[in-house]
Design an enzyme around this catalytic site. Structure first.
Site, PDB file in Angstrom:
ATOM      1  CG  HIS A 107      11.829 -12.104  19.077  1.00 20.46           C
ATOM      2  ND1 HIS A 107      10.829 -11.181  19.226  1.00 20.46           N
ATOM      3  CD2 HIS A 107      11.243 -13.198  18.537  1.00 20.46           C
ATOM      4  CE1 HIS A 107       9.675 -11.697  18.806  1.00 20.46           C
ATOM      5  NE2 HIS A 107       9.906 -12.926  18.393  1.00 20.46           N
ATOM      6  CE1 TYR A 145      10.044  -4.349  24.333  1.00 20.70           C
ATOM      7  CE2 TYR A 145       8.905  -3.643  26.315  1.00 20.70           C
ATOM      8  CZ  TYR A 145       9.636  -4.584  25.635  1.00 20.70           C
ATOM      9  OH  TYR A 145       9.968  -5.774  26.254  1.00 20.70           O
ATOM     10  N   PRO A 202       7.318  -4.852  34.525  1.00 16.69           N
ATOM     11  CG  PRO A 202       5.219  -5.375  33.669  1.00 16.69           C
ATOM     12  CD  PRO A 202       5.881  -4.705  34.821  1.00 16.69           C
ATOM     13  CE  LYS A 241      16.894  -7.543  31.607  1.00 16.65           C
ATOM     14  NZ  LYS A 241      16.661  -8.388  30.444  1.00 16.65           N
ATOM     15  CE1 TYR A 275      13.338  -5.865  26.180  1.00 16.29           C
ATOM     16  CE2 TYR A 275      14.165  -7.756  24.944  1.00 16.29           C
ATOM     17  CZ  TYR A 275      13.108  -7.022  25.451  1.00 16.29           C
ATOM     18  OH  TYR A 275      11.821  -7.454  25.254  1.00 16.29           O
TER      19      TYR A 275
HETATM   20  P1  RFL Z   1       5.668 -16.871  41.185  1.00 21.17           P
HETATM   21  O1  RFL Z   1       5.530 -17.136  39.755  1.00 21.17           O
HETATM   22  O2  RFL Z   1       4.800 -15.838  41.813  1.00 21.17           O
HETATM   23  O3  RFL Z   1       5.468 -18.260  41.950  1.00 21.17           O
HETATM   24  C1  RFL Z   1       5.361 -18.334  43.358  1.00 21.17           C
HETATM   25  C2  RFL Z   1       4.555 -19.572  43.723  1.00 21.17           C
HETATM   26  O4  RFL Z   1       4.461 -19.674  45.147  1.00 21.17           O
HETATM   27  C3  RFL Z   1       3.129 -19.996  45.499  1.00 21.17           C
HETATM   28  N1  RFL Z   1       2.865 -19.544  46.873  1.00 21.17           N
HETATM   29  C4  RFL Z   1       2.872 -20.363  47.953  1.00 21.17           C
HETATM   30  N2  RFL Z   1       3.109 -21.654  48.065  1.00 21.17           N
HETATM   31  C5  RFL Z   1       3.026 -22.193  49.327  1.00 21.17           C
HETATM   32  N3  RFL Z   1       2.724 -21.470  50.418  1.00 21.17           N
HETATM   33  C6  RFL Z   1       2.489 -20.148  50.342  1.00 21.17           C
HETATM   34  N4  RFL Z   1       2.186 -19.438  51.427  1.00 21.17           N
HETATM   35  C7  RFL Z   1       2.552 -19.542  49.062  1.00 21.17           C
HETATM   36  N5  RFL Z   1       2.390 -18.271  48.617  1.00 21.17           N
HETATM   37  C8  RFL Z   1       2.572 -18.290  47.302  1.00 21.17           C
HETATM   38  C9  RFL Z   1       2.294 -19.286  44.469  1.00 21.17           C
HETATM   39  O5  RFL Z   1       0.987 -19.868  44.348  1.00 21.17           O
HETATM   40  C10 RFL Z   1       3.134 -19.488  43.210  1.00 21.17           C
HETATM   41  O6  RFL Z   1       2.792 -20.668  42.523  1.00 21.17           O
HETATM   42  O7  RFL Z   1       7.173 -16.473  41.576  1.00 21.17           O
HETATM   43  P2  RFL Z   1       8.564 -16.993  40.908  1.00 21.17           P
HETATM   44  O8  RFL Z   1       8.584 -18.480  40.780  1.00 21.17           O
HETATM   45  O9  RFL Z   1       9.643 -16.323  41.675  1.00 21.17           O
HETATM   46  O10 RFL Z   1       8.539 -16.449  39.412  1.00 21.17           O
HETATM   47  C11 RFL Z   1       8.604 -15.071  39.129  1.00 21.17           C
HETATM   48  C12 RFL Z   1       7.880 -14.760  37.819  1.00 21.17           C
HETATM   49  O11 RFL Z   1       6.595 -15.343  37.865  1.00 21.17           O
HETATM   50  C13 RFL Z   1       7.758 -13.250  37.559  1.00 21.17           C
HETATM   51  O12 RFL Z   1       8.958 -12.602  37.894  1.00 21.17           O
HETATM   52  C14 RFL Z   1       7.432 -12.919  36.088  1.00 21.17           C
HETATM   53  O13 RFL Z   1       6.188 -13.406  35.738  1.00 21.17           O
HETATM   54  C15 RFL Z   1       7.485 -11.419  35.845  1.00 21.17           C
HETATM   55  N6  RFL Z   1       7.116 -11.043  34.473  1.00 21.17           N
HETATM   56  C16 RFL Z   1       8.015 -11.144  33.435  1.00 21.17           C
HETATM   57  N7  RFL Z   1       9.254 -11.647  33.642  1.00 21.17           N
HETATM   58  C17 RFL Z   1      10.122 -11.816  32.597  1.00 21.17           C
HETATM   59  O14 RFL Z   1      11.256 -12.257  32.828  1.00 21.17           O
HETATM   60  N8  RFL Z   1       9.781 -11.495  31.299  1.00 21.17           N
HETATM   61  C18 RFL Z   1       8.567 -10.993  31.000  1.00 21.17           C
HETATM   62  O15 RFL Z   1       8.286 -10.795  29.811  1.00 21.17           O
HETATM   63  C19 RFL Z   1       7.624 -10.771  32.089  1.00 21.17           C
HETATM   64  N9  RFL Z   1       6.411 -10.289  31.840  1.00 21.17           N
HETATM   65  C20 RFL Z   1       5.828 -10.557  34.200  1.00 21.17           C
HETATM   66  C21 RFL Z   1       5.507 -10.173  32.861  1.00 21.17           C
HETATM   67  C22 RFL Z   1       4.878 -10.429  35.207  1.00 21.17           C
HETATM   68  C23 RFL Z   1       3.613  -9.936  34.905  1.00 21.17           C
HETATM   69  N10 RFL Z   1       2.690  -9.867  35.966  1.00 21.17           N
HETATM   70  C24 RFL Z   1       1.367 -10.305  35.891  1.00 21.17           C
HETATM   71  C25 RFL Z   1       3.142  -9.496  37.292  1.00 21.17           C
HETATM   72  C26 RFL Z   1       4.268  -9.675  32.545  1.00 21.17           C
HETATM   73  C27 RFL Z   1       3.314  -9.523  33.567  1.00 21.17           C
HETATM   74  C28 RFL Z   1       1.993  -8.931  33.178  1.00 21.17           C
HETATM   75  C1  PHB Z   2       5.000 -10.576  27.418  1.00 20.20           C
HETATM   76  O1  PHB Z   2       5.048 -11.109  26.303  1.00 20.20           O
HETATM   77  O2  PHB Z   2       4.167 -10.884  28.274  1.00 20.20           O
HETATM   78  C2  PHB Z   2       5.986  -9.498  27.734  1.00 20.20           C
HETATM   79  C3  PHB Z   2       6.997  -9.228  26.836  1.00 20.20           C
HETATM   80  C4  PHB Z   2       7.901  -8.213  27.113  1.00 20.20           C
HETATM   81  C5  PHB Z   2       7.789  -7.492  28.278  1.00 20.20           C
HETATM   82  C6  PHB Z   2       6.785  -7.776  29.193  1.00 20.20           C
HETATM   83  C7  PHB Z   2       5.864  -8.799  28.918  1.00 20.20           C
HETATM   84  O3  PHB Z   2       8.661  -6.490  28.523  1.00 20.20           O
END
Ligand code: RFL
Ligand code: PHB
Length: 393
Positions: A72, A201, A293, A297, A385
């Protein structure tokens, strides 16, 4: 069991760290509370910075992200009923982001880990961390009715916001910063073509909305909802109606709807734990920090952390020096706080804050107008971004 690095958590941070270390010949074991299928069922991030793509390449797991990810070059901002494009590529000196789901990144990392024959313990209960303030840390867990112990040189706490690693640190050794927003995102994943080629957005009277995607045939949409909203109260039809009401006439016309594959509400939070190192325990990813989100990041910051951490471990074993490990927390936090600032700013600019009233809304509109018409302002958005560069040790 004995290993060099015990990694807690098989999310993207833990799995990517494991792969980066394996490429450098450093032995590691991943301990995860959930099953692999459960981890793959969480629908989260969708936008990867170039820095993240480069780390996937270094870990030897970028083939599918490169082949199937969508490059993108811009995003659109919708406000006061009209869309304005931010030329990320042109304004950032030729950089881009890649749309490729976190689920797919995780799947690629899991497959690479299996192919390399590395140990991952799924379904580990009551994981506990011991003696990381000394020279011989241990990780204990229960599985199949037995207690197991891993002896290691270092522990990497990659277990997310609710994990045990950060919680194992004595309260007086850690400083927590937190900001909770008065709303969440209701997200829907559906097998329908995206409404536009680029992410939109939207700042609207009815609240924020985001049009994103996973592929040319799979869309990811979000709408801002009050914190107390419950997902059970949202039928697919109610979601599509609300999203449609927040779009401009052309997008409204083009929107294709269909049954949701997943629907969930995520609260928005800014959070940082300082420092990120406690003796032989290193925190990485969501275990140490959360961003709302809006700036996409979270996953990218997690990748940046493990980029630094893998490098620090590699230098430790190659040079028998702790210099890079000693700088880990400081280098990460410099980048983390900049992403925190950007994510907070973009969230503040795009959402409806009921308590801010009409004045707050007018300020948002003025800032958005300035943002899309000032090259300096849009350059700053583009630069953040696409992702700030990583420093070297
Ligand atoms: P995770 O993915 O939470 O993984 C942690 C793992 O640890 C396990 N765990 C344990 N294991 C053993 N013992 C315990 N006591 C434990 N407790 C927990 C869990 O089961 C899990 O498997 O953390 P990690 O690896 O640091 O990754 C971080 C990312 O997942 C997170 O920052 C992103 O998903 C955030 N996020 C986005 N980030 C982006 O860079 N671009 C995006 O577009 C974006 N969109 C989003 C997002 C997060 C969202 N939500 C739901 C919070 C959109 C959404 C809606
Ligand atoms: C997504 O595709 O889940 C997404 C994309 C951009 C964002 C957050 C989430 O800023």
């Amino acid at each position: 069991m004995r290993t060099q690095i015990a990694i807690i958590g098989a999310g993207p941070s833990g799995l990517l760290l494991g792969q980066l270390l394996h490429q450098a010949g450093i032995d590691n074991v991943v301990v995860e509370r959930q099953t692999g299928d459960y981890v793959l069922g969480r629908i989260r991030a969708g936008v990867l910075e170039q820095v993240t793509m480069d780390l996937l390449a270094r870990a030897g797991v970028d083939a599918r992200a490169k082949a199937e990810g969508l490059p993108h070059h811009g995003i659109e901002l919708l406000f006061q009923g009209a869309r304005h494009r931010i030329d990320l590529h042109g304004l950032s000196g030729g950089k881009q982001v890649t749309v490729y789901g976190q689920t797919e990144v995780t799947r690629d990392l899991m497959e690479a880990r299996t192919a390399a024959g590395l140990t991952t313990v799924y379904g580990a209960a009551n994981v506990s961390l011991h003696d990381f303030d000394g020279s011989a840390p241990r990780v204990r867990y229960e599985k199949d009715g037995a207690t197991h112990e891993i002896e290691c040189d270092f522990i990497a706490g990659c277990d997310g916001y609710h994990g045990v690693s950060r919680a194992s640190v004595p309260a007086q050794a850690i400083h927590l910063h937190e900001k909770v927003y008065p709303f969440g995102w209701l997200g829907v994943l559906a097998d329908v073509p995206p409404v536009s080629d680029e992410l939109i957005y939207c700042n609207t009277q009815r609240g924020f909305a985001l049009c994103s995607m996973r592929s040319h045939t799979r869309s990811r949409y979000y709408v801002q909802v009050p914190l107390e909203e419950r997902v059970e109260n949202w039928s697919d039809e109610a979601f599509w109606n609300e999203l449609r009401a927040r779009l401009d006439p052309e997008a409204r016309e083009r929107l294709v709807t269909g049954p949701s594959l997943e629907k969930s509400i995520a609260p928005l939070r800014s959070f940082v734990a300082e420092p990120m190192r406690f003796g032989r325990l290193f925190l990485a990813g969501d275990a140490a920090h959360i961003v709302p989100p809006t700036g996409a990041k979270g996953l990218n910051l997690a990748a940046g952390d493990v980029g630094y951490l893998s490098e620090a471990f590699i230098r430790h074993y190659a040079e028998r020096s702790t210099a890079a490990l000693d700088r880990y927390s400081e280098l990460c936090l410099r980048r983390v706080w900049k992403a925190e600032r950007f994510s907070w700013w973009f969230t503040s600019l795009m959402h409806r804050f009921p308590a801010e009233g009409e004045f707050g809304q007018k300020i948002q509109e003025a800032e958005l107008d300035y943002l899309v018409h000032s090259k300096a302002a849009s350059t700053s958005l583009a630069e953040n971004y696409v992702g700030l560069p990583m420093e070297s040790f």
